[in-house]
Structures are given as structure tokens and as C-alpha cells.
Design a protein around this motif. Structure first.
Motif, PDB file in Angstrom:
ATOM      1  N   ALA A  99       0.833  -1.205   0.000  1.00  0.00           N
ATOM      2  CA  ALA A  99       0.000   0.000   0.000  1.00  0.00           C
ATOM      3  C   ALA A  99       0.868   1.255   0.000  1.00  0.00           C
ATOM      4  O   ALA A  99       1.992   1.267   0.531  1.00  0.00           O
ATOM      5  CB  ALA A  99      -0.922   0.006   1.213  1.00  0.00           C
ATOM      6  N   MET A 100       0.344   2.323  -0.607  1.00  0.00           N
ATOM      7  CA  MET A 100       1.037   3.605  -0.673  1.00  0.00           C
ATOM      8  C   MET A 100       0.014   4.733  -0.574  1.00  0.00           C
ATOM      9  O   MET A 100      -1.173   4.541  -0.833  1.00  0.00           O
ATOM     10  CB  MET A 100       1.800   3.740  -2.008  1.00  0.00           C
ATOM     11  N   SER A 169      -5.696  -2.938  -7.697  1.00  0.00           N
ATOM     12  CA  SER A 169      -6.931  -2.300  -8.166  1.00  0.00           C
ATOM     13  C   SER A 169      -6.904  -1.945  -9.637  1.00  0.00           C
ATOM     14  O   SER A 169      -7.956  -1.812 -10.264  1.00  0.00           O
ATOM     15  CB  SER A 169      -7.194  -1.022  -7.367  1.00  0.00           C
ATOM     16  N   SER A 170      -5.713  -1.806 -10.195  1.00  0.00           N
ATOM     17  CA  SER A 170      -5.595  -1.209 -11.519  1.00  0.00           C
ATOM     18  C   SER A 170      -4.542  -1.907 -12.358  1.00  0.00           C
ATOM     19  O   SER A 170      -3.599  -2.500 -11.832  1.00  0.00           O
ATOM     20  CB  SER A 170      -5.225   0.275 -11.380  1.00  0.00           C
ATOM     21  N   LYS A 171      -4.721  -1.795 -13.668  1.00  0.00           N
ATOM     22  CA  LYS A 171      -3.754  -2.373 -14.594  1.00  0.00           C
ATOM     23  C   LYS A 171      -3.453  -1.385 -15.720  1.00  0.00           C
ATOM     24  O   LYS A 171      -4.347  -0.725 -16.247  1.00  0.00           O
ATOM     25  CB  LYS A 171      -4.283  -3.673 -15.207  1.00  0.00           C
ATOM     26  N   LEU A 172      -2.161  -1.296 -16.054  1.00  0.00           N
ATOM     27  CA  LEU A 172      -1.706  -0.538 -17.210  1.00  0.00           C
ATOM     28  C   LEU A 172      -1.361  -1.539 -18.303  1.00  0.00           C
ATOM     29  O   LEU A 172      -0.503  -2.398 -18.121  1.00  0.00           O
ATOM     30  CB  LEU A 172      -0.473   0.299 -16.864  1.00  0.00           C
ATOM     31  N   GLY A 173      -2.070  -1.430 -19.422  1.00  0.00           N
ATOM     32  CA  GLY A 173      -1.793  -2.317 -20.549  1.00  0.00           C
ATOM     33  C   GLY A 173      -1.002  -1.584 -21.611  1.00  0.00           C
ATOM     34  O   GLY A 173      -1.459  -0.575 -22.147  1.00  0.00           O
ATOM     35  N   MET A 174       0.204  -2.068 -21.898  1.00  0.00           N
ATOM     36  CA  MET A 174       1.058  -1.437 -22.899  1.00  0.00           C
ATOM     37  C   MET A 174       1.194  -2.376 -24.090  1.00  0.00           C
ATOM     38  O   MET A 174       1.937  -3.354 -24.047  1.00  0.00           O
ATOM     39  CB  MET A 174       2.436  -1.127 -22.303  1.00  0.00           C
ATOM     40  N   ARG A 175       0.431  -2.098 -25.140  1.00  0.00           N
ATOM     41  CA  ARG A 175       0.474  -2.947 -26.337  1.00  0.00           C
ATOM     42  C   ARG A 175       1.735  -2.672 -27.148  1.00  0.00           C
ATOM     43  O   ARG A 175       2.333  -3.570 -27.719  1.00  0.00           O
ATOM     44  CB  ARG A 175      -0.769  -2.682 -27.190  1.00  0.00           C
ATOM     45  N   ARG A 176       2.101  -1.410 -27.239  1.00  0.00           N
ATOM     46  CA  ARG A 176       3.317  -1.042 -27.952  1.00  0.00           C
ATOM     47  C   ARG A 176       3.920   0.177 -27.301  1.00  0.00           C
ATOM     48  O   ARG A 176       3.240   1.157 -27.032  1.00  0.00           O
ATOM     49  CB  ARG A 176       3.015  -0.757 -29.430  1.00  0.00           C
ATOM     50  N   GLY A 177       5.218   0.122 -27.023  1.00  0.00           N
ATOM     51  CA  GLY A 177       5.904   1.252 -26.424  1.00  0.00           C
ATOM     52  C   GLY A 177       6.117   2.372 -27.437  1.00  0.00           C
ATOM     53  O   GLY A 177       5.596   2.344 -28.551  1.00  0.00           O
ATOM     54  N   ILE A 178       6.915   3.358 -27.033  1.00  0.00           N
ATOM     55  CA  ILE A 178       7.131   4.527 -27.888  1.00  0.00           C
ATOM     56  C   ILE A 178       7.856   4.110 -29.169  1.00  0.00           C
ATOM     57  O   ILE A 178       8.907   3.479 -29.132  1.00  0.00           O
ATOM     58  CB  ILE A 178       7.943   5.596 -27.143  1.00  0.00           C
ATOM     59  N   THR A 179       7.259   4.456 -30.299  1.00  0.00           N
ATOM     60  CA  THR A 179       7.809   4.124 -31.613  1.00  0.00           C
ATOM     61  C   THR A 179       7.979   5.400 -32.425  1.00  0.00           C
ATOM     62  O   THR A 179       7.087   6.246 -32.457  1.00  0.00           O
ATOM     63  CB  THR A 179       6.864   3.169 -32.367  1.00  0.00           C
ATOM     64  N   LEU A 180       9.134   5.544 -33.069  1.00  0.00           N
ATOM     65  CA  LEU A 180       9.439   6.725 -33.885  1.00  0.00           C
ATOM     66  C   LEU A 180       9.309   6.396 -35.362  1.00  0.00           C
ATOM     67  O   LEU A 180       9.818   5.373 -35.837  1.00  0.00           O
ATOM     68  CB  LEU A 180      10.868   7.206 -33.592  1.00  0.00           C
ATOM     69  N   LEU A 181       8.628   7.279 -36.083  1.00  0.00           N
ATOM     70  CA  LEU A 181       8.543   7.187 -37.542  1.00  0.00           C
ATOM     71  C   LEU A 181       9.038   8.508 -38.122  1.00  0.00           C
ATOM     72  O   LEU A 181       8.486   9.571 -37.825  1.00  0.00           O
ATOM     73  CB  LEU A 181       7.103   6.916 -37.988  1.00  0.00           C
ATOM     74  N   HIS A 206      -9.989  -1.931 -12.315  1.00  0.00           N
ATOM     75  CA  HIS A 206     -10.942  -3.039 -12.342  1.00  0.00           C
ATOM     76  C   HIS A 206     -11.501  -3.412 -10.978  1.00  0.00           C
ATOM     77  O   HIS A 206     -12.571  -4.006 -10.884  1.00  0.00           O
ATOM     78  CB  HIS A 206     -10.279  -4.267 -12.973  1.00  0.00           C
ATOM     79  N   THR A 207     -10.788  -3.075  -9.886  1.00  0.00           N
ATOM     80  CA  THR A 207     -11.241  -3.518  -8.560  1.00  0.00           C
ATOM     81  C   THR A 207     -10.965  -2.422  -7.546  1.00  0.00           C
ATOM     82  O   THR A 207      -9.943  -2.447  -6.867  1.00  0.00           O
ATOM     83  CB  THR A 207     -10.523  -4.816  -8.126  1.00  0.00           C
ATOM     84  N   PRO A 219      -9.070  -2.716  -2.530  1.00  0.00           N
ATOM     85  CA  PRO A 219      -7.649  -2.534  -2.215  1.00  0.00           C
ATOM     86  C   PRO A 219      -7.181  -1.085  -2.197  1.00  0.00           C
ATOM     87  O   PRO A 219      -6.020  -0.811  -1.915  1.00  0.00           O
ATOM     88  CB  PRO A 219      -6.955  -3.330  -3.320  1.00  0.00           C
ATOM     89  N   VAL A 220      -8.076  -0.140  -2.523  1.00  0.00           N
ATOM     90  CA  VAL A 220      -7.749   1.282  -2.452  1.00  0.00           C
ATOM     91  C   VAL A 220      -8.899   2.019  -1.791  1.00  0.00           C
ATOM     92  O   VAL A 220     -10.054   1.645  -1.926  1.00  0.00           O
ATOM     93  CB  VAL A 220      -7.470   1.885  -3.840  1.00  0.00           C
ATOM     94  N   VAL A 221      -8.561   3.094  -1.084  1.00  0.00           N
ATOM     95  CA  VAL A 221      -9.576   3.923  -0.406  1.00  0.00           C
ATOM     96  C   VAL A 221      -9.257   5.371  -0.667  1.00  0.00           C
ATOM     97  O   VAL A 221      -8.119   5.817  -0.468  1.00  0.00           O
ATOM     98  CB  VAL A 221      -9.618   3.658   1.114  1.00  0.00           C
ATOM     99  N   GLY A 222     -10.234   6.138  -1.133  1.00  0.00           N
ATOM    100  CA  GLY A 222     -10.040   7.541  -1.395  1.00  0.00           C
ATOM    101  C   GLY A 222     -10.466   8.400  -0.213  1.00  0.00           C
ATOM    102  O   GLY A 222     -11.333   8.022   0.571  1.00  0.00           O
ATOM    103  N   MET A 223      -9.854   9.575  -0.102  1.00  0.00           N
ATOM    104  CA  MET A 223     -10.258  10.567   0.899  1.00  0.00           C
ATOM    105  C   MET A 223     -11.121  11.609   0.202  1.00  0.00           C
ATOM    106  O   MET A 223     -10.654  12.323  -0.697  1.00  0.00           O
ATOM    107  CB  MET A 223      -9.033  11.249   1.532  1.00  0.00           C
ATOM    108  N   LEU A 224     -12.382  11.698   0.611  1.00  0.00           N
ATOM    109  CA  LEU A 224     -13.310  12.636   0.005  1.00  0.00           C
ATOM    110  C   LEU A 224     -13.384  13.910   0.819  1.00  0.00           C
ATOM    111  O   LEU A 224     -13.606  13.882   2.037  1.00  0.00           O
ATOM    112  CB  LEU A 224     -14.709  12.011  -0.087  1.00  0.00           C
TER     113      LEU A 224
END
Length: 227
Positions: A99-100, A169-181, A206-207, A219-224
Motif C-alpha cells: 500500500a502507498m 486495483s488497476s492495470k496498465l496495458g502497454m500494447r506497444r511502447g514509444i515508436t518513432l517514424l 478493475h477492482t 484494495p484502495v480507499v479515497g479521501m473525500l
């Protein structure tokens, strides 16, 4: 994506690789965009269709994902140790490892540093060296996208900070990283080279509550901020 142009002469005459320099700038722009989408996304194209954790917590369907501050707790100067430990107390035990605290740099200074500096046992030396980026044993992660306003009007009824294990609680999906053209022909009539940087990613919170979103903590709690 990021699109920029440079002159062919500048590209030829530079002593360093401009592509590398531009890639660093593009990476910062992408990281900023990812953070903003993760925290404040509203599902529109501005945030790449992503709904952020703060709007999700107060969308009316996840009441168990936050705790409202008592009294006048809608200003950084009004946040107390009791309010912070109250957030800690309701986080499920399974989520405490890893936790953080997730807050803005302003909140880190105005809340956590203030409370630590006011606590007993400090010396001139450790105050001069600065406060560690931890509170009650938990690390503090600073997000520029988290709220930086410092007024009750701006913090009323919004998620001021988040405590918990975002890996659960969360997921980062990286299909493709930084690409230069390199676009050599597109701007040829202007004697310029186009640099297009793109990446493909998404974020899914997601959770953020348990099985019963209205009453079961996740798994996470916000301060309102107090409404």
C-alpha cells in the motif's frame, strides 16, 4: 501520439542526436498523459477513452471506495492525523502489503510534511534534511495529476488523495511502447523532417471495491473532501 518537425539543416548540423532529444520530450508528454488519464480520465477522447480512479470512485456506484472527511476536512491545512489513520483503518488487511499514499506534490508538503514536522522528536538537523517520503510506514507517491488546489471550494466533494495498493486495483496495458517514424517526404517542400512518436496503452481500474460496491472495501480507499 506526438508529431513535430525539424529542419534538415538542424538535423545535419546538430552535435547530438535530435531524435534522442525529441524522444525524451515525447516520453515526458506520454507519461503526463498516462498519469492524467489514470487519475482524472472521464472516458472521453481527451483521456483516450479511459476513466480515471478519482471519477470512478464518486460515480455513484462505488460508495465503499472512499471515506468522507468529518467536519470541515476539505482543505489541506484541515487534514489531521486522525483523518489519515481513519483511511488506513478501513483498508482491508490483504491490501496493506504494497500500500502507498497517492497524492499531489502540494498535498505531500501541505499534509504529510506538515504533520511530520509538527510531531515530537524532531531536531534541527532532520528538519533541515527534509521529511522522508513515507507516512506511518507507507511510501508516498506524488502524482502531478492529483488535486493541487488549496481551497474548500475546489476540494469539496472530490477525492483529495488515495491510499492503498493500486497494483491490486488497476492495470496498465502497454500494447506497444514509444515508436518513432521519420516522415522524410511529407514536409519535403519545406525542407523539413517530420518526427512522429506513438504508443498504444490503456488503463483499467478493475477492482476499487469489494463484491458489494456500496459497502465492501477494496484494495484502495479515497479521501473525500467534506461535502
Amino acid at each position: 501520439g506526438v508529431l513535430t518537425r525539424i529542419s534538415t539543416e538542424l538535423n545535419e548540423d546538430s552535435l547530438i542526436s535530435l531524435a534522442d532529444d525529441l524522444a525524451s520530450d515525447a516520453a515526458l508528454a506520454f507519461a503526463t498523459s498516462e498519469d492524467e488519464a489514470c487519475i482524472d480520465g472521464d472516458g472521453t477522447s481527451t483521456y483516450h477513452g479511459i476513466v480515471g480512479i478519482r471519477p470512478l470512485m464518486i460515480d455513484g456506484n462505488h460508495a465503499a471506495s472512499y471515506v468522507e472527511n468529518p467536519g470541515t476536512g476539505d482543505n489541506w491545512s484541515e487534514i489531521t492525523t486522525a483523518m489519515l489513520t481513519g483511511i488506513m483503518a478501513v483498508l482491508p488487511k490483504y491490501a496493506r502489503r504494497g500500500a502507498m499514499w497517492h497524492c499531489s506534490p502540494l498535498a505531500k508538503a501541505a499534509v504529510f510534511d506538515r504533520l511530520l514536522a509538527a510531531a515530537g522528536g524532531n531536531t534541527n538537523q532532520n528538519l533541515a534534511e527534509g521529511q522522508p517520503a513515507r507516512y506511518m510506514g507507507y511510501p508516498i507517491a506524488e502524482w502531478a495529476a492529483m488535486p493541487t488546489a488549496d481551497s474548500g471550494a475546489a476540494l469539496n466533494a472530490v477525492i483529495m488523495m488515495v491510499f492503498g495498493n493500486m497494483a491490486m486495483s488497476s492495470k496498465l496495458g502497454m500494447r506497444r511502447g514509444i515508436t518513432l517514424l521519420r516522415l522524410v517526404e511529407k514536409y519535403a517542400e519545406r525542407d523539413q523532417i517530420g518526427m512522429r512518436f506513438t504508443e498504444r496503452f490503456t488503463i483499467n481500474h478493475h477492482t476499487i471495491t469489494g463484491k458489494t460496491p456500496a459497502t465492501s472495501r477494496g484494495p484502495v480507499v479515497g479521501m473525500l473532501g467534506n461535502t
